[in-house]
Design an enzyme around this catalytic site. Structure first.
Site, mmCIF file in Angstrom:
data_model
loop_
_atom_site.group_PDB
_atom_site.id
_atom_site.type_symbol
_atom_site.label_atom_id
_atom_site.label_comp_id
_atom_site.label_asym_id
_atom_site.label_seq_id
_atom_site.Cartn_x
_atom_site.Cartn_y
_atom_site.Cartn_z
ATOM 1 C CG ASP A 41 -9.393 0.175 5.519
ATOM 2 O OD1 ASP A 41 -9.218 -0.272 4.371
ATOM 3 O OD2 ASP A 41 -8.597 -0.008 6.463
ATOM 4 C CE LYS B 250 -3.849 -2.352 2.308
ATOM 5 N NZ LYS B 250 -4.629 -2.599 3.535
ATOM 6 C CD GLN C 278 -3.465 -4.450 6.564
ATOM 7 O OE1 GLN C 278 -3.664 -3.382 6.017
ATOM 8 N NE2 GLN C 278 -3.827 -5.597 6.015
#
Ligand code: GUN
Length: 294
Positions: free
Chosen positions: A119, A52, A96
């Site tokens: 997200d 990412k 994460q």
């Protein structure tokens, strides 16, 4: 059979984003800045997060990687999140998952400023998504929608069977495929570990989206002719003969299922790279929204 080439499409999307960032720079504007927090050093999670961050650099974003030890307390993580919420330079950030067991994942997600939740996991954003309001759509489902759209796959009136009800993929995917519009307007069955007659249900699917994490679960005899098959599974299977000591396996027996499917995503090179491209897209969106505020 046509391959839904996530690698190719994600590169196209990254090029589109890079062009927009170049224009921002030309206008003398601040470029999007994504931060990622990772707690602990799980190999797969580290790989995803590094990927990412690397992709941010590729499109001209700024990025910040925050590595915290696996012993980090919930309070310490919440403090870090608060710092990122307050930091005007950061347009969006992710934590994460999965997190170590001493940390309550829901509490962490709730602490993220919804305007920076690229997200799309915060209940405010998840609720907006379910109500057809404009918001951040979780990157993996968003990537699947984008693939269906760019390959012109018809979804209206089709029976979509989603396998797995995770908050990150299965649950949002089931909502999105049933929403009004395209891709959407499909009749959705969300299956999970308590579903009875799962093979019979899958055999009726026009579109199968498997997010189970069981290598080669979906066999050719389970899918109908010309089904659209989306494989979200990406499991590390130990294999000493490989340089890395493992290989990546999808949920789908690709070799045989691909002979029956009309469209299919490979693993790797299907949904995985799309997830990263759509996270970048959400970060660009966050920057654009942020720009209007300050
Ligand atoms: N773990 C697996 N997929 C994801 C994702 O899309 N976002 C975050 N934050 N964690 C993940």
């Amino acid at each position: 059979m046509e391959i839904l080439d996530g690698k190719k499409i994600s590169n196209q999307i990254k090029e589109e984003i890079a062009a927009e960032v170049a224009e921002m720079k030309e206008r003398g504007e601040k470029v999007p800045h994504l931060a990622a927090i990772i707690v602990g050093n799980d190999g797969a999670s580290m790989t995803y997060v590094n990927s990412k961050v690397r992709s941010c650099e590729k499109v001209g974003f700024e990025s910040t990687l925050i590595r915290l030890p696996s012993t980090t307390s919930e309070l310490e993580l919440l403090k870090k999140i608060d710092q990122l919420n307050q930091d005007d330079d950061i347009d969006g950030f992710i934590v994460q998952l999965p997190l170590p067991e001493q940390i309550d994942t829901q509490k962490v997600i709730m602490a993220i400023d919804p305007d920076k939740d690229v997200d799309g996991f915060h209940p405010t954003n998840f609720g907006k998504m379910a109500l057809d309001m404009s918001t951040f759509i979780p990157a993996t489902p968003f990537g699947i929608l984008e693939l269906l759209e760019r390959y012109n796959v018809e979804t209206k009136g089709k029976h979509t069977v989603v396998i797995g009800r995770s908050h990150i993929v299965g649950r949002p995917m089931s909502i999105l495929m049933g929403r009004k519009g395209w891709p959407g307007n499909s009749t959705v069955t969300l299956t999970h570990s308590h579903t009875k007659n799962i093979t019979q249900i899958i055999s009726q699917a026009d579109i199968v989206i498997s997010a189970l994490g069981v290598p080669h679960f979906l066999k050719a005899e389970m899918v109908k002719d010309d089904a659209v098959v989306i494989d979200v599974g990406i499991t590390r299977v130990p294999d000493e003969s490989r340089e890395k000591g493992y290989y990546l396996a999808g949920d789908v027996d690709f070799e045989n299922v691909s002979k029956k499917a009309s469209f299919i995503t490979p693993v790797p090179g299907g949904v995985g790279p799309m997830t990263i491209a759509m996270l970048l897209k959400n970060t660009l969106l966050a920057r654009e929204q942020h720009r209007g505020e300050i």
